[in-house]
Design a protein around this motif. Sequence first.
Motif, PDB file in Angstrom:
ATOM      1  N   SER A  42     -14.762  -4.325  24.488  1.00  0.00           N
ATOM      2  CA  SER A  42     -15.595  -4.333  23.290  1.00  0.00           C
ATOM      3  C   SER A  42     -15.027  -5.295  22.261  1.00  0.00           C
ATOM      4  O   SER A  42     -13.952  -5.879  22.451  1.00  0.00           O
ATOM      5  CB  SER A  42     -15.702  -2.928  22.692  1.00  0.00           C
ATOM      6  N   VAL A  43     -15.749  -5.491  21.153  1.00  0.00           N
ATOM      7  CA  VAL A  43     -15.315  -6.389  20.093  1.00  0.00           C
ATOM      8  C   VAL A  43     -15.626  -5.743  18.755  1.00  0.00           C
ATOM      9  O   VAL A  43     -16.623  -5.027  18.618  1.00  0.00           O
ATOM     10  CB  VAL A  43     -16.004  -7.773  20.224  1.00  0.00           C
ATOM     11  N   LEU A  44     -14.741  -5.937  17.780  1.00  0.00           N
ATOM     12  CA  LEU A  44     -14.933  -5.396  16.439  1.00  0.00           C
ATOM     13  C   LEU A  44     -15.341  -6.515  15.484  1.00  0.00           C
ATOM     14  O   LEU A  44     -14.992  -7.679  15.679  1.00  0.00           O
ATOM     15  CB  LEU A  44     -13.642  -4.753  15.925  1.00  0.00           C
ATOM     16  N   ALA A  45     -16.064  -6.108  14.443  1.00  0.00           N
ATOM     17  CA  ALA A  45     -16.374  -6.999  13.324  1.00  0.00           C
ATOM     18  C   ALA A  45     -15.980  -6.258  12.054  1.00  0.00           C
ATOM     19  O   ALA A  45     -16.531  -5.193  11.751  1.00  0.00           O
ATOM     20  CB  ALA A  45     -17.851  -7.369  13.307  1.00  0.00           C
ATOM     21  N   VAL A  46     -15.008  -6.804  11.312  1.00  0.00           N
ATOM     22  CA  VAL A  46     -14.506  -6.179  10.090  1.00  0.00           C
ATOM     23  C   VAL A  46     -14.894  -7.066   8.914  1.00  0.00           C
ATOM     24  O   VAL A  46     -14.651  -8.283   8.936  1.00  0.00           O
ATOM     25  CB  VAL A  46     -12.975  -6.004  10.129  1.00  0.00           C
ATOM     26  N   ASN A  47     -15.506  -6.472   7.870  1.00  0.00           N
ATOM     27  CA  ASN A  47     -15.852  -7.274   6.698  1.00  0.00           C
ATOM     28  C   ASN A  47     -14.870  -7.019   5.551  1.00  0.00           C
ATOM     29  O   ASN A  47     -13.966  -6.181   5.649  1.00  0.00           O
ATOM     30  CB  ASN A  47     -17.303  -7.029   6.269  1.00  0.00           C
ATOM     31  N   GLY A  48     -15.058  -7.731   4.457  1.00  0.00           N
ATOM     32  CA  GLY A  48     -14.119  -7.666   3.356  1.00  0.00           C
ATOM     33  C   GLY A  48     -14.065  -6.345   2.634  1.00  0.00           C
ATOM     34  O   GLY A  48     -13.085  -6.052   1.940  1.00  0.00           O
ATOM     35  N   SER A  49     -15.090  -5.522   2.770  1.00  0.00           N
ATOM     36  CA  SER A  49     -15.087  -4.207   2.125  1.00  0.00           C
ATOM     37  C   SER A  49     -14.475  -3.132   3.020  1.00  0.00           C
ATOM     38  O   SER A  49     -14.500  -1.944   2.675  1.00  0.00           O
ATOM     39  CB  SER A  49     -16.514  -3.807   1.727  1.00  0.00           C
ATOM     40  N   GLY A  50     -13.954  -3.521   4.180  1.00  0.00           N
ATOM     41  CA  GLY A  50     -13.295  -2.570   5.069  1.00  0.00           C
ATOM     42  C   GLY A  50     -14.222  -1.897   6.060  1.00  0.00           C
ATOM     43  O   GLY A  50     -13.790  -1.009   6.796  1.00  0.00           O
ATOM     44  N   LYS A  51     -15.468  -2.293   6.124  1.00  0.00           N
ATOM     45  CA  LYS A  51     -16.405  -1.720   7.082  1.00  0.00           C
ATOM     46  C   LYS A  51     -16.105  -2.278   8.472  1.00  0.00           C
ATOM     47  O   LYS A  51     -15.940  -3.492   8.641  1.00  0.00           O
ATOM     48  CB  LYS A  51     -17.843  -2.054   6.689  1.00  0.00           C
ATOM     49  N   ILE A  52     -16.011  -1.385   9.456  1.00  0.00           N
ATOM     50  CA  ILE A  52     -15.690  -1.791  10.826  1.00  0.00           C
ATOM     51  C   ILE A  52     -16.879  -1.484  11.736  1.00  0.00           C
ATOM     52  O   ILE A  52     -17.353  -0.354  11.796  1.00  0.00           O
ATOM     53  CB  ILE A  52     -14.433  -1.065  11.346  1.00  0.00           C
ATOM     54  N   TYR A  53     -17.356  -2.513  12.435  1.00  0.00           N
ATOM     55  CA  TYR A  53     -18.428  -2.365  13.416  1.00  0.00           C
ATOM     56  C   TYR A  53     -17.855  -2.646  14.801  1.00  0.00           C
ATOM     57  O   TYR A  53     -16.944  -3.451  14.965  1.00  0.00           O
ATOM     58  CB  TYR A  53     -19.570  -3.333  13.131  1.00  0.00           C
ATOM     59  N   GLN A  54     -18.444  -1.988  15.797  1.00  0.00           N
ATOM     60  CA  GLN A  54     -18.009  -2.194  17.174  1.00  0.00           C
ATOM     61  C   GLN A  54     -19.201  -2.531  18.051  1.00  0.00           C
ATOM     62  O   GLN A  54     -20.269  -1.907  17.941  1.00  0.00           O
ATOM     63  CB  GLN A  54     -17.300  -0.948  17.718  1.00  0.00           C
ATOM     64  N   SER A  55     -19.029  -3.511  18.915  1.00  0.00           N
ATOM     65  CA  SER A  55     -20.053  -3.846  19.902  1.00  0.00           C
ATOM     66  C   SER A  55     -19.480  -3.617  21.293  1.00  0.00           C
ATOM     67  O   SER A  55     -18.439  -4.186  21.642  1.00  0.00           O
ATOM     68  CB  SER A  55     -20.500  -5.301  19.755  1.00  0.00           C
ATOM     69  N   ARG A  56     -20.153  -2.784  22.064  1.00  0.00           N
ATOM     70  CA  ARG A  56     -19.731  -2.502  23.435  1.00  0.00           C
ATOM     71  C   ARG A  56     -20.536  -3.299  24.451  1.00  0.00           C
ATOM     72  O   ARG A  56     -20.343  -3.132  25.659  1.00  0.00           O
ATOM     73  CB  ARG A  56     -19.861  -1.000  23.733  1.00  0.00           C
ATOM     74  N   ASP A  57     -21.454  -4.134  23.966  1.00  0.00           N
ATOM     75  CA  ASP A  57     -22.298  -4.937  24.858  1.00  0.00           C
ATOM     76  C   ASP A  57     -22.211  -6.421  24.521  1.00  0.00           C
ATOM     77  O   ASP A  57     -23.198  -7.148  24.569  1.00  0.00           O
ATOM     78  CB  ASP A  57     -23.751  -4.453  24.820  1.00  0.00           C
ATOM     79  N   GLN A  58     -21.011  -6.846  24.144  1.00  0.00           N
ATOM     80  CA  GLN A  58     -20.709  -8.262  23.911  1.00  0.00           C
ATOM     81  C   GLN A  58     -21.573  -8.910  22.836  1.00  0.00           C
ATOM     82  O   GLN A  58     -21.976 -10.066  22.949  1.00  0.00           O
ATOM     83  CB  GLN A  58     -20.818  -9.076  25.216  1.00  0.00           C
ATOM     84  N   GLY A  59     -21.873  -8.161  21.784  1.00  0.00           N
ATOM     85  CA  GLY A  59     -22.526  -8.757  20.626  1.00  0.00           C
ATOM     86  C   GLY A  59     -23.999  -8.480  20.467  1.00  0.00           C
ATOM     87  O   GLY A  59     -24.621  -8.936  19.500  1.00  0.00           O
ATOM     88  N   ILE A  60     -24.596  -7.691  21.375  1.00  0.00           N
ATOM     89  CA  ILE A  60     -26.030  -7.406  21.259  1.00  0.00           C
ATOM     90  C   ILE A  60     -26.280  -6.370  20.181  1.00  0.00           C
ATOM     91  O   ILE A  60     -27.157  -6.533  19.325  1.00  0.00           O
ATOM     92  CB  ILE A  60     -26.591  -6.933  22.620  1.00  0.00           C
ATOM     93  N   THR A  61     -25.512  -5.283  20.195  1.00  0.00           N
ATOM     94  CA  THR A  61     -25.645  -4.245  19.172  1.00  0.00           C
ATOM     95  C   THR A  61     -24.295  -4.023  18.505  1.00  0.00           C
ATOM     96  O   THR A  61     -23.241  -4.137  19.141  1.00  0.00           O
ATOM     97  CB  THR A  61     -26.146  -2.916  19.777  1.00  0.00           C
ATOM     98  N   TRP A  62     -24.336  -3.667  17.213  1.00  0.00           N
ATOM     99  CA  TRP A  62     -23.118  -3.428  16.425  1.00  0.00           C
ATOM    100  C   TRP A  62     -23.268  -2.100  15.703  1.00  0.00           C
ATOM    101  O   TRP A  62     -24.220  -1.903  14.961  1.00  0.00           O
ATOM    102  CB  TRP A  62     -22.913  -4.547  15.410  1.00  0.00           C
ATOM    103  N   LYS A  63     -22.317  -1.182  15.947  1.00  0.00           N
ATOM    104  CA  LYS A  63     -22.420   0.155  15.371  1.00  0.00           C
ATOM    105  C   LYS A  63     -21.129   0.534  14.663  1.00  0.00           C
ATOM    106  O   LYS A  63     -20.035   0.184  15.104  1.00  0.00           O
ATOM    107  CB  LYS A  63     -22.734   1.196  16.459  1.00  0.00           C
ATOM    108  N   SER A  64     -21.272   1.256  13.557  1.00  0.00           N
ATOM    109  CA  SER A  64     -20.130   1.827  12.856  1.00  0.00           C
ATOM    110  C   SER A  64     -20.117   3.324  13.106  1.00  0.00           C
ATOM    111  O   SER A  64     -21.136   3.912  13.457  1.00  0.00           O
ATOM    112  CB  SER A  64     -20.210   1.541  11.352  1.00  0.00           C
ATOM    113  N   SER A  65     -18.968   3.964  12.942  1.00  0.00           N
ATOM    114  CA  SER A  65     -18.847   5.399  13.160  1.00  0.00           C
ATOM    115  C   SER A  65     -17.692   5.931  12.343  1.00  0.00           C
ATOM    116  O   SER A  65     -16.842   5.179  11.865  1.00  0.00           O
ATOM    117  CB  SER A  65     -18.624   5.714  14.645  1.00  0.00           C
ATOM    118  N   LEU A  66     -17.659   7.265  12.195  1.00  0.00           N
ATOM    119  CA  LEU A  66     -16.562   7.901  11.473  1.00  0.00           C
ATOM    120  C   LEU A  66     -15.234   7.667  12.184  1.00  0.00           C
ATOM    121  O   LEU A  66     -14.175   7.642  11.550  1.00  0.00           O
ATOM    122  CB  LEU A  66     -16.833   9.406  11.327  1.00  0.00           C
TER     123      LEU A  66
END
Length: 334
Positions: free
Chosen positions: A272-296
């Motif tokens: 998988s791959v993560l996307a972290v923005n400047g406000s500390g929000k972390i998104y994860q994609s388990r399908d190589q960039g098609i969908t991006w989800k955040s979770s607790l």
Amino acid sequence: MRRIFHVFCGLLAVSLMLTSCLKSDDDDVTTYDDMAIKTFTLGTLNRYLHTTSSAGADSVYKATYTATSHRMNIDQMNYRISNVDSLPTGTDVAHVICNVTTKNSGYVYVKSMISDTLRYFTSGKDSIDFSQPRVFRVFSTDGSGHRDYTVSLSVRSQEAGKLIWTKMPAETVLPTTPGGDWARQETDVFDTNTNLLPTANISYTYWKLNNGMTYELLVGDNDLQETSAVVWRRLTDGDQPSKWVYMPLAEDNPFYLSKGVRYWLLPFTGGSVLAVNGSGKIYQSRDQGITWKSSLNLASPVTAVAAAATDNEGGIWLREASEAGSVWYGKMTK
């Protein structure tokens, strides 16, 4: 008087028949000198979990789960029995139903937690307190001896799949993560959607696939996309890269990276791959960039990030955008 006499005769006849049957059974009984536990399995267990209401109030609720799939290791050399993998956090080991089989139907007793008293064990019915190791004693059917097994159950102290953050010294150097800035090269080949290439807030990363190929990912802003970032990808086999391909956002896909934000793209566990923005929000994609989800489970400990990275052990590193510049290290529990 005659009725009483007839009843007495009937009871006497039944008694003689039972005596005859019991004697016949005794003549056929075969006893053994085996004293071994063959199998030990867990039944349905209780689990107490914490939850938080929308108002922020903490509470505990009980759930049950079937634990038969948790494999138990029987050490016949040292006479110890234990679970191979720890039970889930919150499992009630003070009230455990377990199933035990013995070689040639040996008799099983459980030793008291406070004395040498033995209690006969009924497999699949008796509740046993495993808050400390317990001794199961197996007697051979011929009464020639017994053997003691020490049985212990371990429970995870932390919930699996939970991200635990640790504050590190401010001088900690973050690991180097593949990628970063991206610049178009003359040798790059693209599909026909070059008008949708990112022009601002560009982020790039890459990682190895199981087949040995390299997966490259590129995201950023484009004026033709109103709300979402554009996503491009490329596969590289050794020194032979393929062309960059635009990954369009499906109309029914609500899980995308928002436009107007600069992300750190970070390879993570399980491909998988993560996307972290400047406000500390972390998104994860388990399908190589098609969908991006955040979770607790991926909640950041900070609200302002100056740098982010991941390592080969599945750790996440964040440098806080503050005067102190504190560094945080996050790792998923197993």
